[in-house]
Design an enzyme around this catalytic site. Structure first.
Site, mmCIF file in Angstrom:
data_model
loop_
_atom_site.group_PDB
_atom_site.id
_atom_site.type_symbol
_atom_site.label_atom_id
_atom_site.label_comp_id
_atom_site.label_asym_id
_atom_site.label_seq_id
_atom_site.Cartn_x
_atom_site.Cartn_y
_atom_site.Cartn_z
ATOM 1 N N VAL A 29 0.930 -1.168 0.078
ATOM 2 C CA VAL A 29 -0.166 -0.020 0.045
ATOM 3 C C VAL A 29 0.848 1.159 -0.113
ATOM 4 C CG1 VAL A 29 -1.715 1.412 1.221
ATOM 5 C CG2 VAL A 29 -1.964 -1.111 1.166
ATOM 6 N N ALA A 78 9.842 0.597 1.097
ATOM 7 C CA ALA A 78 8.399 0.496 1.625
ATOM 8 C C ALA A 78 8.232 -1.061 1.457
ATOM 9 C CB ALA A 78 7.658 1.304 0.558
ATOM 10 N N GLY A 99 7.382 -2.679 4.596
ATOM 11 C CA GLY A 99 6.525 -3.080 5.853
ATOM 12 C C GLY A 99 7.018 -2.143 6.919
ATOM 13 N N ARG A 100 6.258 -2.635 8.087
ATOM 14 C CA ARG A 100 6.661 -2.019 9.406
ATOM 15 C C ARG A 100 6.473 -3.050 10.391
ATOM 16 N NH1 ARG A 100 6.169 3.774 9.551
ATOM 17 N NH2 ARG A 100 5.218 3.825 11.513
ATOM 18 N N ALA A 142 -5.171 3.112 10.703
ATOM 19 C CA ALA A 142 -5.432 4.037 11.764
ATOM 20 C C ALA A 142 -6.969 3.979 12.179
ATOM 21 C CB ALA A 142 -5.580 5.472 11.131
ATOM 22 N N HIS A 189 -29.209 9.407 -8.462
ATOM 23 C CA HIS A 189 -28.614 9.675 -9.886
ATOM 24 C C HIS A 189 -28.598 11.043 -10.258
ATOM 25 C CE1 HIS A 189 -28.248 8.429 -13.913
ATOM 26 N NE2 HIS A 189 -29.229 9.494 -14.383
#
Ligand code: FAD
Length: 473
Positions: free
Chosen positions: A178, A264, A266-267, A315, A440
Site C-alpha cells: 500500500v 517501503a 513493511g513496518r 488508523a 442519480h
C-alpha cells in the site's frame, strides 16, 4: 502520580483510548514521547493524503479540465507550497487533537515511557506512575530488509521522503504494498520517473487479484515501471545515483538507477525498550503483542491496541480498538468486531475493498460464489468526472445471498467503499443492495449496478448474452 488508566502512546490507538476512558469517568494519564496524533497524523495518513490531493489536482489541471472546457495555461507544481500545505494541515490536526485530549481532563506526560512492573511505569525525566490498568499503543516503525547498501542515506523510508525539499527526478520504490504504490502514484503525478521493484508477482498482493491487475494496467499506462517477482540483491551508491540490482523470477539479473530509493517493505511493532518484560507482557518482535478479542494481553489488566497489537496496520482499526480496550479496562467485557474493515489504497485509480476478496470467498464457499462487476466507463457521473477507469465488484454467496465482499477500483473508491462496510456489518443480501435506490447521477450507483449485474438484472449494461427479439403483435 496515580491513575486508573495509563495509555502509552498517543496515536490513533492511544488518544481514542484515553478519551473513551475519560468519558467513562477514569483518571487518565497519556504518555507520548513525540506529538499527539502518532504516525497517522504526523508522518502517515495525513501528510500522504495531503500529497495525494495535490497529485489529484495536478491531474485535473493537466487532463480533466480541458475536457470540461476549462483552460488553465501551463500547469506547474509549486512544491514548496505543497510542503507548506502538508505541514500546515498536520500542525493544525496535532493542535486540534491535543486540545481535545486536554479538554477531556486527561493528564498528558511528555516523554518516552517504560514499564517497571505490572502496575508501574516510568517516564524519562518524570515521576513514576502507578496505574490500575494500562493500554499499550506504541505503534510501529519502518522495516528495512537485509539488502547490501540499504542503510545508505540514498535510501529513505516514507518519513524521510515526506521531508524532501525537491521532487526527486527518478525514484525506485522497493515494495509494491500500500505505501509503495501510493507514493508511486503521487510521485508520477509530481513528475518523477518511478520504478517499483516488488518481490511477489503482483502489486498490493493482499488485495483482490482483479484489483491488483487493474492497478498494474493503469500504472503501466501512466508510465510507472514495474518489476514484479523481482528480489532486490544490492543497492550501490555513487555520484548521487542509487543503482538497485535485482533478480527476477526466472533468475535473471537486472538493475534500475534512481536519485533516491524509497524503502517501503513493511513496518514492525514498537515492542523494544518499553519494559514489556518488566510488566510480564508476552510479545513477539515481529508479530507484536498478542491480544484476545477483548484486546487483553496475557496480563489481564494490560491491553494493547493498534499497530503494536499486530492485528491490522490501519488508523481506523486502531481508533476502534482504543475505544474497546478503554471500555474493557473499566469493567465492560466486549469484543472488538473487525469483520468489516475498509482497506483503502489512495492511488490513481483508487482501490478500496471490504470483506472477502474473490479468492478468499471462493476458498470458503467454492462454487456458491457469485460476482457482479460494473465498469465506471458505463457510469454517467464518472464520465462527468472525466474518469473511465475501473469498476465496482460485489461478491456474494448464492445460498442466502449474503454480501461477502465489495471491491472498487476507480474514482472516489475510498469513499464509495463505505456502502460495503455498512452492508457487510448488517449482513445484507445482494438483493438489498440491488433493490436499494441510489441517487442519480452518482458514482455510488456503480455499487448498486454491480449488484444488479450479479443477479443478471443489469439496466445500464447489455445482457451477458443478447436476448432474442420478441416480435410485436
Ligand atoms: P502510531 O500512530 O505509530 O502511534 C504510536 C505513538 O506512540 C507515537 O506517537 C509514538 O511517538 C508513541 N510512542 C511509542 N513508544 C513510546 C514510548 N515508549 N513512550 C511514549 N510514547 C511512545 N492508515 C490508514 O488507516 N489510512 C492511511 O491512509 C494510512 N496511510 C499511511 C501512510 C504511511 C506513510 C504510513 C507509514 C502509515 C499509514 N497508515 C494509514 C497507518 C497508520 O498510520 C497506522 O496504522 C496508525 O498510525 C497506527 O496507530 P497506533 O496508535 O497504533 O500507532
Amino acid at each position: 502520580m496515580e491513575c486508573d488508566v495509563v495509555v502509552l502512546g498517543g496515536g490513533p490507538g492511544g488518544y481514542p483510548a484515553a478519551i473513551r476512558a475519560a468519558q467513562l469517568g477514569a483518571r487518565v494519564i497519556l504518555v507520548e514521547r513525540d506529538r499527539i496524533g502518532g504516525t497517522c497524523i504526523t508522518v502517515g495518513c495525513i501528510p500522504t493524503k495531503t500529497w495525494v490531493q495535490t497529485a489529484h489536482g495536478l491531474k485535473d489541471a493537466r487532463h480533466s479540465f480541458a475536457q470540461l472546457g476549462i483552460q488553465v495555461g501551463e500547469v506547474a507544481l509549486d512544491f514548496a507550497q505543497t510542503q507548506r500545505n502538508k505541514d500546515g494541515i498536520v500542525g493544525g490536526l496535532v493542535n486540534g487533537i491535543t486540545g481535545v485530549v486536554r479538554a477531556n481532563g486527561i493528564t498528558v506526560v511528555q516523554g518516552a515511557g517504560r514499564f517497571t512492573g505490572p502496575n508501574t511505569l516510568e517516564v524519562e525525566g518524570g515521576e513514576p506512575i502507578e496505574f490500575r490498568s494500562a493500554i499499550v499503543a506504541t505503534g510501529s516503525h519502518p522495516l528495512r530488509p537485509p539488502v547490501d547498501g540499504i542503510d545508505d542515506p540514498g535510501c529513505v523510508d516514507s518519513t524521510g521522503l515526506l521531508e524532501v525539499d525537491t521532487v526527486p527526478a527518478r525514484v525506485t520504490i522497493l515494495g509494491g504494498g500500500v505505501i509503495g504504490v501510493e507514493f508511486a502514484s503521487i510521485l508520477r503525478h509530481f513528475g518523477s520517473e518511478v520504478t517499483i521493484v516488488e518481490m511477489l508477482d503482483r502489486l498490493i498482493p493482499m488485495e483482490d487479484a482483479d484489483a491488483s491487475r487493474e492497478l498494474e494496467r493503469s500504472f503501466k499506462k501512466r508510465g510507472i515501471g514495474l518489476q514484479l517477482g523481482a528480489r532486490a540483491t544490492a543497492i550501490e551508491h555513487g555520484d548521487g545515483v542509487a543503482t538497485l540490482t535485482y533478480q527476477d523470477s526466472a533468475g535473471a539479473a537486472g538493475s534500475v538507477e534512481a536519485d533516491v530509493v524509497l524503502v517501503a517493505t513493511g513496518r514492525g511493532p514498537n515492542v523494544e525498550g518499553v519494559g514489556l518484560e518488566q510488566a510480564g507482557v508476552a510479545f513477539d518482535p515481529r508479530a507484536g503483542i498478542a491480544v484476545d478479542d477483548r484486546l487483553r494481553t496475557n496480563v489481564p489488566h494490560i491491553y494493547a491496541v493498534g499497530d503494536v497489537a499486530g492485528r491490522w496496520q490501519l488508523a481506523h482499526t486502531a481508533f476502534r480498538e482504543g475505544e474497546v480496550a478503554a471500555e474493557n479496562a473499566l469493567g465492560h467485557d466486549g469484543p472488538v468486531d473487525e469483520s468489516a474493515v475498509p482497506r483503502c489504497v489512495y492511488t490513481d485509480p483508487e482501490v478500496a475493498a471490504v470483506g472477502l476478496t474473490e479468492e478468499q470467498a471462493r476458498a470458503l464457499h467454492g462454487d456458491n460464489v457469485v460476482v457482479g462487476r460494473f465498469p465506471f466507463a458505463a457510469s454517467a457521473r464518472a464520465q462527468m468526472y472525466a474518469e473511465r477507469t475501473g469498476w465496482a465488484k460485489t461478491i456474494h454467496e448464492s445460498r442466502y445471498g449474503e454480501l461477502l465482499g465489495l471491491v472498487i477500483v476507480g474514482p472516489q473508491a475510498t469513499e464509495l467503499v463505505n456502502a460495503g462496510v455498512v452492508g457487510i456489518s448488517a449482513e445484507v443480501t445482494i438483493e438489498t443492495l440491488a433493490d436499494s435506490i441510489a441517487a442519480h447521477p452518482t458514482l455510488a450507483e456503480a455499487v448498486k449496478e454491480a449488484a444488479l449485474v450479479a443477479l443478471g438484472r443489469q439496466i445500464h449494461l447489455p445482457p451477458a448474452r443478447p436476448r432474442a427479439t420478441v416480435a410485436a403483435r
